[in-house]
Design an enzyme around this catalytic site. Sequence first.
Site, PDB file in Angstrom:
ATOM      1  N   ASP A  35      30.098  11.060  -3.540  1.00  0.00           N
ATOM      2  CA  ASP A  35      29.135  11.637  -2.596  1.00  0.00           C
ATOM      3  C   ASP A  35      28.485  12.897  -3.156  1.00  0.00           C
ATOM      4  O   ASP A  35      29.082  13.978  -3.121  1.00  0.00           O
ATOM      5  CB  ASP A  35      29.872  11.949  -1.278  1.00  0.00           C
ATOM      6  CG  ASP A  35      28.969  12.606  -0.262  1.00  0.00           C
ATOM      7  OD1 ASP A  35      29.489  13.261   0.663  1.00  0.00           O
ATOM      8  OD2 ASP A  35      27.728  12.473  -0.403  1.00  0.00           O
ATOM      9  N   SER A 199       9.490  17.249  -3.577  1.00  0.00           N
ATOM     10  CA  SER A 199       8.571  16.184  -3.991  1.00  0.00           C
ATOM     11  C   SER A 199       7.210  16.491  -3.359  1.00  0.00           C
ATOM     12  O   SER A 199       7.131  16.795  -2.173  1.00  0.00           O
ATOM     13  CB  SER A 199       9.094  14.825  -3.490  1.00  0.00           C
ATOM     14  OG  SER A 199       8.107  13.814  -3.663  1.00  0.00           O
TER      15      SER A 199
HETATM   16  C1  LIG Z   1      26.879   4.110   9.124  1.00  0.00           C
HETATM   17  C2  LIG Z   1      25.467   3.751   8.703  1.00  0.00           C
HETATM   18  C3  LIG Z   1      24.608   3.309   9.850  1.00  0.00           C
HETATM   19  C4  LIG Z   1      25.529   2.673   7.614  1.00  0.00           C
HETATM   20  S1  LIG Z   1      24.723   5.176   7.987  1.00  0.00           S
HETATM   21  O1  LIG Z   1      23.413   4.840   7.526  1.00  0.00           O
HETATM   22  O2  LIG Z   1      24.781   6.289   8.897  1.00  0.00           O
HETATM   23  N1  LIG Z   1      25.612   5.510   6.689  1.00  0.00           N
HETATM   24  C5  LIG Z   1      26.409   6.717   6.641  1.00  0.00           C
HETATM   25  C6  LIG Z   1      27.464   6.601   5.530  1.00  0.00           C
HETATM   26  C7  LIG Z   1      28.455   5.554   5.867  1.00  0.00           C
HETATM   27  C8  LIG Z   1      28.401   4.314   5.245  1.00  0.00           C
HETATM   28  C9  LIG Z   1      29.321   3.311   5.540  1.00  0.00           C
HETATM   29  C10 LIG Z   1      30.323   3.564   6.487  1.00  0.00           C
HETATM   30  C11 LIG Z   1      30.378   4.833   7.128  1.00  0.00           C
HETATM   31  C12 LIG Z   1      29.444   5.821   6.823  1.00  0.00           C
HETATM   32  C13 LIG Z   1      25.492   7.874   6.282  1.00  0.00           C
HETATM   33  O3  LIG Z   1      24.456   7.706   5.665  1.00  0.00           O
HETATM   34  N2  LIG Z   1      25.947   9.054   6.655  1.00  0.00           N
HETATM   35  C14 LIG Z   1      25.192  10.253   6.356  1.00  0.00           C
HETATM   36  C15 LIG Z   1      24.319  10.474   7.564  1.00  0.00           C
HETATM   37  C16 LIG Z   1      23.601  11.717   7.649  1.00  0.00           C
HETATM   38  C17 LIG Z   1      23.343  12.589   6.679  1.00  0.00           C
HETATM   39  N3  LIG Z   1      22.679  13.592   7.254  1.00  0.00           N
HETATM   40  C18 LIG Z   1      22.548  13.305   8.529  1.00  0.00           C
HETATM   41  N4  LIG Z   1      23.119  12.146   8.754  1.00  0.00           N
HETATM   42  C19 LIG Z   1      26.216  11.337   6.011  1.00  0.00           C
HETATM   43  O4  LIG Z   1      26.780  11.964   6.861  1.00  0.00           O
HETATM   44  N5  LIG Z   1      26.475  11.413   4.668  1.00  0.00           N
HETATM   45  C20 LIG Z   1      27.518  12.308   4.164  1.00  0.00           C
HETATM   46  C21 LIG Z   1      28.599  11.486   3.421  1.00  0.00           C
HETATM   47  C22 LIG Z   1      29.174  10.333   4.270  1.00  0.00           C
HETATM   48  C23 LIG Z   1      30.019  10.826   5.432  1.00  0.00           C
HETATM   49  C24 LIG Z   1      30.662   9.684   6.183  1.00  0.00           C
HETATM   50  C25 LIG Z   1      31.465   8.789   5.253  1.00  0.00           C
HETATM   51  C26 LIG Z   1      30.621   8.265   4.094  1.00  0.00           C
HETATM   52  C27 LIG Z   1      29.965   9.411   3.348  1.00  0.00           C
HETATM   53  C28 LIG Z   1      26.903  13.330   3.130  1.00  0.00           C
HETATM   54  O5  LIG Z   1      27.948  14.055   2.495  1.00  0.00           O
HETATM   55  O6  LIG Z   1      26.131  12.567   2.195  1.00  0.00           O
HETATM   56  C29 LIG Z   1      25.980  14.411   3.776  1.00  0.00           C
HETATM   57  F1  LIG Z   1      25.287  14.993   2.795  1.00  0.00           F
HETATM   58  F2  LIG Z   1      25.172  13.854   4.639  1.00  0.00           F
HETATM   59  C30 LIG Z   1      26.829  15.446   4.466  1.00  0.00           C
HETATM   60  O7  LIG Z   1      27.099  15.334   5.625  1.00  0.00           O
HETATM   61  N6  LIG Z   1      27.227  16.471   3.690  1.00  0.00           N
HETATM   62  C31 LIG Z   1      28.108  17.510   4.221  1.00  0.00           C
HETATM   63  C32 LIG Z   1      27.588  18.841   3.758  1.00  0.00           C
HETATM   64  N7  LIG Z   1      28.383  19.916   4.326  1.00  0.00           N
HETATM   65  C33 LIG Z   1      27.725  21.188   3.950  1.00  0.00           C
HETATM   66  C34 LIG Z   1      28.542  22.346   4.477  1.00  0.00           C
HETATM   67  O8  LIG Z   1      29.896  22.243   4.016  1.00  0.00           O
HETATM   68  C35 LIG Z   1      30.535  21.037   4.361  1.00  0.00           C
HETATM   69  C36 LIG Z   1      29.768  19.847   3.860  1.00  0.00           C
END
Ligand SMILES: CC(C)(C)S(=O)(=O)N[C@@H](Cc1ccccc1)C(=O)N[C@@H](Cc1c[nH]c[nH+]1)C(=O)N[C@@H](CC1CCCCC1)C(O)(O)C(F)(F)C(=O)NCCN1CCOCC1
Length: 327
Positions: A35, A199
Site C-alpha cells: 500500500d 497533473s
Molecule cells: C472495497 C472496495 C469497494 C473494493 S474499494 O474500492 O473501497 N477498495 C478499498 C480497498 C479494499 C479492497 C479490497 C477489500 C477491502 C478494501 C479502497 O480503495 N480503499 C481506499 C478507499 C479510500 C481512500 N481514500 C478514501 N477512500 C483506502 O482506504 N485505501 C487505503 C488502503 C486500504 C485500506 C483498507 C484495506 C485495503 C487497503 C490507503 O492506505 O490506500 C489510503 F491511502 F487510502 C489510506 O487510507 N491511507 C491512510 C493514510 N493515513 C495518513 C495518516 O496516518 C495514518 C494513515
Amino acid sequence: QTGSAPNHPSDSEDDEYITNVSIGTPAQVLPLDFDTGSSDLWVFSSETPSSSARGHTIYTPSKSSTSKKVSGASWSITYGDNSSSSGDVYTDTVSIGGFSVTGQAVESATKVSSQFVQDTSNSGLVGLALDSGNTVKPTKQKTWFSNASSHLASPVFTADLNHQADGSYNFGFIDTSLASGPITYVPISTGNGFWEFTSSSYAIGGGSSKKHSTDGIADTGTTLLLLDDTIVDAYYNQVQSAQYDDSQEGYTFDCSEDLPSFSFAVGSSTITVPGSLINFAPVDGNTCFGGLQSDDGIGISIFGDVAIKAALVVFDLGNKRLGWAQK
Ligand SMILES: CC(C)(C)S(=O)(=O)N[C@@H](Cc1ccccc1)C(=O)N[C@@H](Cc1c[nH]c[nH+]1)C(=O)N[C@@H](CC1CCCCC1)C(O)(O)C(F)(F)C(=O)NCCN1CCOCC1
C-alpha cells in the site's frame, strides 16, 4: 542488491493486489497488500483475537528466533474507507522478493475492524508511503522500503499491476521492458507523507486536453481512480447509458457500452487508461460500476489501481520523484 516479488489480483474485480512476504526465522509467509498510500507494516498475528483471525494466515512472533518485542510501542491506524486496526510492535527479519531487511518493525494487530476480518485475501499491509505517515508511538518506525533503500542498488521501487494477471513489485532496479513508452518523472511533494504529485490536464477519449490541476497520490492500496467531480461528470457525460447510482454511491452504466479512454498529464507526457479498465465490475444484471469515481470529501485525488494498471510506476525516493510509463 535488488528484490523482485510477483503480485496478483485478490479477486475477479482486481479489488486489491497481494504479494507473499516472509517474516521471521524460520520464515512465516503471509499474503500482504502493498500500500503506497500508508506507512505501517502490520499483520494478523497470534495476538489477534482468533474469531477475527479466522481465515487469515497469522504471524507468531514467539515462533521466530529473530523476533524482538519493542517495549512500550503501540500503533493505531484508520484508513480512507474507515477500516482500522491497532496493536503492539515487534522487530523481525522481513524478506520481500529475495531481499531481506533485519530489524524491520512488524506491527502485530490486537484489534482489526470488520472489513479486515471479512477480507481474507490479505493478512495485513505493507505500507510503502513515506516514513512520516507511520503511526507507531512513542517512536515512529521506518517502512520496509526505507530500511531497504540504503542497501538497494538504487533507492527506487516499481509497481506493475495488471488486470486479472500477475504483476510485480521490483526493488532497487527499473525493468523498462515492462513498459511500452518512456518514463516521465514528476517531483513529489512530501508534506503529507504520500507519493503526491500534480497533473496539469486530462482528456476524455480522443477529445482535446482540458487544463485542470489535479493534486493526487499514486496509491496501490486504493482500488479505483478517484478524481474531482468536474472531471468525473465530464467523463460520464460521454457515456450514453451512465447514471449516478445513489445506492452504489457512484456512476454505473450498461456493461455492453464501450467506454472512452481517460488520459492524464504527467509532466509533458500523458498516461492513457483504456476504457476497458474503467469498466470496473458488474453490480447486477447488465449494470456495471465505473473505475473512475469522485474524490469528494477526501481532500486529495487518488491515482489508485485503475490508473496504475495502465502504467509502470516508479517510486524514486532518492530523487523524491514519481515516474510514469505507458504499458
Ligand atoms: C472495497 C472496495 C469497494 C473494493 S474499494 O474500492 O473501497 N477498495 C478499498 C480497498 C479494499 C479492497 C479490497 C477489500 C477491502 C478494501 C479502497 O480503495 N480503499 C481506499 C478507499 C479510500 C481512500 N481514500 C478514501 N477512500 C483506502 O482506504 N485505501 C487505503 C488502503 C486500504 C485500506 C483498507 C484495506 C485495503 C487497503 C490507503 O492506505 O490506500 C489510503 F491511502 F487510502 C489510506 O487510507 N491511507 C491512510 C493514510 N493515513 C495518513 C495518516 O496516518 C495514518 C494513515
